[in-house]
Design a protein around this motif. Structure first.
Motif, short mmCIF file in Angstrom:
data_model
loop_
_atom_site.label_atom_id
_atom_site.label_comp_id
_atom_site.label_asym_id
_atom_site.label_seq_id
_atom_site.Cartn_x
_atom_site.Cartn_y
_atom_site.Cartn_z
N GLY A 164 0.80 -1.22 0.00
CA GLY A 164 0.00 0.00 0.00
C GLY A 164 0.83 1.27 0.00
N MET A 165 2.00 1.23 0.65
CA MET A 165 2.82 2.44 0.69
C MET A 165 3.94 2.44 -0.35
N GLY A 166 3.93 1.44 -1.26
CA GLY A 166 4.86 1.44 -2.38
C GLY A 166 6.17 0.72 -2.15
N ALA A 167 6.30 -0.02 -1.06
CA ALA A 167 7.57 -0.68 -0.76
C ALA A 167 7.91 -1.78 -1.76
N VAL A 168 6.89 -2.53 -2.18
CA VAL A 168 7.14 -3.65 -3.09
C VAL A 168 7.67 -3.14 -4.43
N ASP A 169 6.99 -2.15 -5.01
CA ASP A 169 7.42 -1.63 -6.32
C ASP A 169 8.82 -1.05 -6.26
N SER A 170 9.11 -0.29 -5.20
CA SER A 170 10.43 0.32 -5.08
C SER A 170 11.52 -0.73 -4.88
N THR A 171 11.21 -1.76 -4.11
CA THR A 171 12.20 -2.81 -3.86
C THR A 171 12.50 -3.58 -5.13
N VAL A 172 11.46 -3.92 -5.87
CA VAL A 172 11.65 -4.64 -7.13
C VAL A 172 12.42 -3.79 -8.13
N ASN A 173 12.06 -2.51 -8.26
CA ASN A 173 12.73 -1.63 -9.21
C ASN A 173 14.19 -1.40 -8.84
N LEU A 174 14.48 -1.37 -7.54
CA LEU A 174 15.87 -1.25 -7.11
C LEU A 174 16.65 -2.49 -7.56
N GLY A 175 16.04 -3.65 -7.39
CA GLY A 175 16.70 -4.88 -7.85
C GLY A 175 16.91 -4.88 -9.35
N LEU A 176 15.93 -4.38 -10.09
CA LEU A 176 16.04 -4.33 -11.55
C LEU A 176 17.13 -3.37 -12.00
N SER A 177 17.36 -2.32 -11.22
CA SER A 177 18.39 -1.35 -11.58
C SER A 177 19.80 -1.84 -11.26
N VAL A 178 19.90 -2.87 -10.41
CA VAL A 178 21.20 -3.39 -9.99
C VAL A 178 21.55 -4.68 -10.73
N LEU A 179 20.56 -5.55 -10.91
CA LEU A 179 20.80 -6.86 -11.52
C LEU A 179 20.09 -6.97 -12.87
N PRO A 180 20.68 -7.72 -13.80
CA PRO A 180 19.95 -8.01 -15.05
C PRO A 180 18.76 -8.89 -14.75
N SER A 181 17.77 -8.82 -15.62
CA SER A 181 16.51 -9.53 -15.38
C SER A 181 16.71 -11.02 -15.16
N ASN A 182 17.67 -11.63 -15.90
CA ASN A 182 17.82 -13.08 -15.82
C ASN A 182 18.46 -13.54 -14.52
N LEU A 183 18.93 -12.60 -13.70
CA LEU A 183 19.53 -12.98 -12.42
C LEU A 183 18.64 -12.63 -11.22
N LEU A 184 17.50 -12.02 -11.49
CA LEU A 184 16.62 -11.64 -10.38
C LEU A 184 16.06 -12.85 -9.66
N VAL A 185 15.67 -13.87 -10.39
CA VAL A 185 15.12 -15.07 -9.76
C VAL A 185 16.20 -15.80 -8.97
N VAL A 186 17.42 -15.84 -9.53
CA VAL A 186 18.55 -16.43 -8.80
C VAL A 186 18.79 -15.64 -7.52
N GLY A 187 18.69 -14.31 -7.63
CA GLY A 187 18.85 -13.46 -6.44
C GLY A 187 17.80 -13.75 -5.39
N LEU A 188 16.55 -13.95 -5.83
CA LEU A 188 15.48 -14.30 -4.88
C LEU A 188 15.80 -15.61 -4.16
N PHE A 189 16.29 -16.59 -4.92
CA PHE A 189 16.64 -17.89 -4.33
C PHE A 189 17.75 -17.73 -3.29
N ILE A 190 18.80 -16.98 -3.64
CA ILE A 190 19.93 -16.81 -2.72
C ILE A 190 19.52 -16.04 -1.47
N ILE A 191 18.74 -14.97 -1.65
CA ILE A 191 18.27 -14.19 -0.50
C ILE A 191 17.42 -15.06 0.42
N ALA A 192 16.53 -15.87 -0.18
CA ALA A 192 15.69 -16.78 0.62
C ALA A 192 16.54 -17.78 1.38
#
Length: 429
Positions: free
Chosen positions: A92-120
């Motif tokens: 509701g306060m925009g945290a999800v969109d900002s967090t995802v967009n920050l990840g997109l600005s740092v990592l290429p799209s094909n590594l975002l899912v790998v990043g999710l796995f490693i963070i988890a």
């Protein structure tokens, strides 16, 4: 819960009814939403209640409520409700969109899912709870899928995969503690034996996720704006989870922090904050009720002798050291399929696994590892388990659609089987 009911294979019929209605109807019709899971579960409970004529109906109702009110079940419900509230306020306060967009600005799209796995992986091994990890990261997984076009089942599967990595290895995980205590070994010894078995599975999982999300069509088009201040609630949750703070404190702190940031930035008001809290609680009501009723069904099956039948049937087939290890693996897997709770399955199968280990000379740290590995792999693949159901609830898709992308639990089971066949590892550092 210390009594041992007489073995009775017929006691498993209600569980078969549940599987037939929930999964069987989906396979038959091609629509896994055709049969609501709560309807299938309630039908199974009714079958269980009208079995075992030696027990009066009032006693069986007490068994049902006792199982549904088990401390582990209620704790899970509390985590679900808090996670729903945090997800609702953060979105509701925009945290999800900002967090995802920050990840997109740092990592290429094909590594975002790998990043999710490693963070988890890091969060779950630090926090010791797969469910807490999943519900904290699921909204980000949804955001990644929306922004990149990657199949949402893949992003959710990566989160479940990482969560089960820590559930299996974390020294503060309920499953690890239960495995160590029932087998009478040391935590550090079990960790070392376990780690060498599962590390290859984790590495291959990361490679597979990178491969299946490498399609150029998944590239993000246009700008990905974000406000760093709105990322802070998720950053705070991740940091405190990695530090090892109790999941209840982590989620409550995240709710409060997200609310403060939202009010400060003008994205939500105090009344909106309260509304978002209520919406978050409400979004988890079906899942919470499902977990409670499933706990009640498991207790009815246990009281009618279904779990005891599984314990005895599988343990009888162990006739050598390697056979004993496969017996332990099959034992805890079968119980986990019936209880949909890996901690309870280890506690249930653990004492008998200890007897098998003593009889066939299986090292205690190895039997503890086998218990934890196979219970975690089965739990991460159950479409009616809390882990898959929770991400399915966030993604609003069938839990069956997510299971094929829970790659780590699949490879975890394969690693466990290979470790038994090839007697690996032969030593630990």
């Amino acid at each position: 819960m210390t009594d041992q009911p007489k073995s009775n294979p017929l006691a498993l019929i209600p569980f078969g009814v549940f599987i037939l209605l929930f999964i069987g109807s989906g396979i038959a019709t091609g629509d896994f939403y055709q049969m609501p899971v709560l309807v299938a579960l309630f039908a199974a409970i009714l079958v269980a209640l009208f079995m075992n004529r030696e027990t009066d109906f009032q006693t069986k109702m007490q068994q049902l409520t006792r199982g549904g009110g088990h401390p582990d079940i209620i704790l899970m419900v509390i985590i679900f409700l808090l996670a729903g509230a945090f997800s609702s306020v953060a979105e509701g306060m925009g945290a999800v969109d900002s967090t995802v967009n920050l990840g997109l600005s740092v990592l290429p799209s094909n590594l975002l899912v790998v990043g999710l796995f490693i963070i988890a992986c890091f969060i779950s091994i630090s926090m010791g709870t797969s469910v807490g990890t999943i519900v904290a990261l699921a909204p980000i997984g949804m955001g990644v899928a929306d922004q990149t076009g990657i199949n949402v089942a893949i992003t959710m599967g990566s989160i479940v995969s990482g969560a089960m990595f820590g559930d299996n290895l974390s020294i503060i995980s309920d499953t690890t503690i239960a495995a160590v205590r029932t087998q009478g070994t040391k935590m550090k010894d079990k960790f070392r034996a376990n780690f060498f078995i599962v590390l290859p599975a984790a590495i291959v999982t990361a490679v597979i996720f990178a491969f299946i999300t490498s399609d150029p069509a998944n590239a993000v088009q246009g700008d990905t704006p974000y406000e760093l201040v709105k990322v802070l609630p998720y950053l705070g949750v991740l940091i405190f989870a990695i530090i090892g703070v109790n999941v209840i404190y982590v989620l409550m702190g995240g709710i409060l922090f997200a609310g403060i940031v939202g009010v400060a930035t003008g994205d939500i008001g105090l009344s909106n904050f309260v509304t978002l809290l209520g919406d978050g609680f409400q979004s988890m009501q079906n899942l919470s009720l499902l977990v409670i009723l499933l706990g009640g069904l498991v207790e009815l099956i246990r009281q009618n002798g279904g779990i005891q039948f599984l314990l005895e049937a599988i343990s009888r087939r162990a006739n050598s050291n390697r056979g004993g290890e496969f017996g332990i693996a099959g034992l805890v897997s079968a119980v986990n399929l019936s209880t949909a709770n890996n901690t309870i399955s280890i506690i249930t199968a653990g004492p008998l696994a200890k007897q098998i280990s003593d009889e066939y000379g299986i090292d205690a740290k190895r039997s503890a590892s086998i218990l934890d590995i196979f219970s975690s792999s089965v739990q991460g693949l159950l479409p009616y388990g809390a882990q898959v159901l929770s991400v399915a609830g966030v993604a609003s898709i069938s839990p069956v659609a997510i299971v094929p992308f829970c790659i780590y639990p699949i490879l975890l089971a394969l690693s466990g089987i290979l470790a038994i066949v090839f007697r690996f590892p032969k030593f630990t550092l």
